[in-house]
Design an enzyme around this catalytic site. Structure first.
Site, PDB file in Angstrom:
ATOM      1  N   LYS A 239       0.545  -1.081   0.251  1.00 46.46           N
ATOM      2  CA  LYS A 239       0.054  -0.097   0.005  1.00 46.46           C
ATOM      3  C   LYS A 239       0.992   1.187  -0.450  1.00 46.46           C
ATOM      4  O   LYS A 239       1.811   1.363   0.992  1.00 46.46           O
ATOM      5  CB  LYS A 239      -0.916   0.220   1.126  1.00 46.46           C
ATOM      6  CG  LYS A 239      -1.958  -1.029   1.252  1.00 46.46           C
ATOM      7  CD  LYS A 239      -3.144  -0.781   0.627  1.00 46.46           C
ATOM      8  CE  LYS A 239      -4.201  -1.690   0.713  1.00 46.46           C
ATOM      9  NZ  LYS A 239      -5.710  -1.025   0.284  1.00 46.46           N
TER      10      LYS A 239
ATOM     11  N   LYS B  91     -13.616  -7.894  -5.653  1.00 46.29           N
ATOM     12  CA  LYS B  91     -14.267  -7.645  -4.558  1.00 46.29           C
ATOM     13  C   LYS B  91     -15.784  -7.256  -4.117  1.00 46.29           C
ATOM     14  O   LYS B  91     -16.241  -6.536  -4.426  1.00 46.29           O
ATOM     15  CB  LYS B  91     -13.767  -6.358  -4.088  1.00 46.29           C
ATOM     16  CG  LYS B  91     -12.042  -6.497  -4.197  1.00 46.29           C
ATOM     17  CD  LYS B  91     -11.609  -5.111  -3.307  1.00 46.29           C
ATOM     18  CE  LYS B  91     -10.243  -5.178  -2.583  1.00 46.29           C
ATOM     19  NZ  LYS B  91      -9.813  -3.341  -2.138  1.00 46.29           N
TER      20      LYS B  91
END
Length: 345
Positions: free
Chosen positions: A153, A261
């Site tokens: 990230k 997702k």
């Protein structure tokens, strides 16, 4: 006769989960349990887990709406998929519960090598945002555990420090030895993004997720044309809930990958829809969890093994179910860089 229960539970992260959009320390989920009086030994459990400030169905009357959908399901014995399109996390939880209720029993949802305990699913090792020293420690832990695909990230600390982390990996491992993915969560401005991608390209990355914030279709399309790194869409897919809009988005932007997702992008049915549209356009995909507990993670892993049969072509993002101190006990186990289902009977 069908019946249902809804239980709300708050989970606590082992360590703060930092993204460029903020830091999560707790996670609230709604669990729907379906019962069938004609088969009292069977039940289905699904997790409805909207992400605050991110999910398109993060609404104040969430539990009221979920109750209404549950009432409709038990009355009609059908999933109200058309009505659920604007509420992907609710749809995913209800689809999970419905599928489990009608499956062979236990936590196994589909008949796949993964569900039979014959194959594990390769995963990327996730390195959350934090201070440079924290991210470095997490990175070293993932490499020591045997991960050969690392996802970092980025976008919350100094960009030079993030480049230094990537350099540290590449000093020791080639791209063939360790694949690197980065996820910016929309952290870059449209004006600076191409320059940032050019600097990142020096480290032989597999891809970058969502370099700029969603909703900038023209800017994202231009980036996809010019970027020296493959671009994957993630947040861009949130709230795009009809087949027509999904096709329009893909035709306008032409990304290299989609990160699917189910809780955010349309539940199981919506994920299948995105996957079909992507395959028609030769766009790559992989699937990932979105901070669900082990119940949601199991459903995503089972779906992943089903849709990518006989096996996924690349590592998936299925490690986030291991993030909580007070998780649900589900027969999933991480061995090395693979997720295994351990209730194959």
């Amino acid at each position: 006769m069908l019946s249902y229960e809804i239980h709300v539970r708050t989970f606590h992260f082992k360590q703060p989960a930092g993204t460029s959009r903020g830091v999560y320390t707790v996670r609230k989920s709604y669990f729907v349990t379906l019962h069938d009086s004609e088969r009292p030994q069977c039940k289905g459990i699904g997790e409805c887990a909207p992400l605050p400030r991110l999910s398109c169905d993060d609404v104040v009357n969430y539990e009221t709406l979920l109750t209404q959908f549950c009432e409709l399901l038990v009355q009609t014995h059908r999933l109200p998929l058309a009505l659920l399109r604007p509420y992907p996390s609710m749809q995913f939880g209800l689809e999970t519960a419905w599928t489990q209720l009608h499956a062979a029993g236990g936590w196994r949802l589909f008949d796949t090598p993964f569900a039979r305990g014959e194959e594990g699913l390769a995963m990327n090792g996730l390195v959350w945002m934090g201070r440079y020293d924290e991210m470095l420690q997490r990175l070293e832990e993932k490499l020591a555990q045997g991960y050969r695909c690392i996802k970092l990230k980025i976008g919350a600390i100094d960009f030079a420090d993030e480049l230094a982390l990537l350099a540290r990996i590449r000093e020791r491992y080639t791209a063939k030895q360790v694949e690197i993915r980065v996820d910016a969560n929309g952290a870059f401005s449209a004006a600076e993004a191409l320059q940032r991608l050019t600097e990142l390209a020096a480290y032989d990355l597999h891809s970058i997720e969502q370099p700029i914030r969603q909703g900038q279709w023209c800017a994202m399309a231009q980036l996809c044309k010019q970027s020296p790194i493959a671009i994957a869409l993630d947040e861009e897919l949130i709230g795009v809930n009809t087949p027509q809009m999904r096709a329009a988005l893909l035709d306008a932007i032409r990304p290299h990958y989609l990160v699917l997702k189910p809780s955010l992008h349309g539940g199981m049915a919506g994920t299948m829809e995105w996957l079909s549209l992507a395959r028609q356009r030769s766009i790559g995909t992989w699937m990932t969890s979105a901070l669900e507990s082990n119940i949601g993670l199991n459903a995503i892993a089972q779906l992943c093994a089903h849709v990518y049969a006989p096996a996924p072509a690349m590592p998936q993002g299925l490690g986030t179910g291991q993030l909580f101190t007070d998780n649900v006990d589900v027969p999933l186990q991480v061995r090395g860089d693979r997720l295994w289902f351990t209730d194959a009977k």
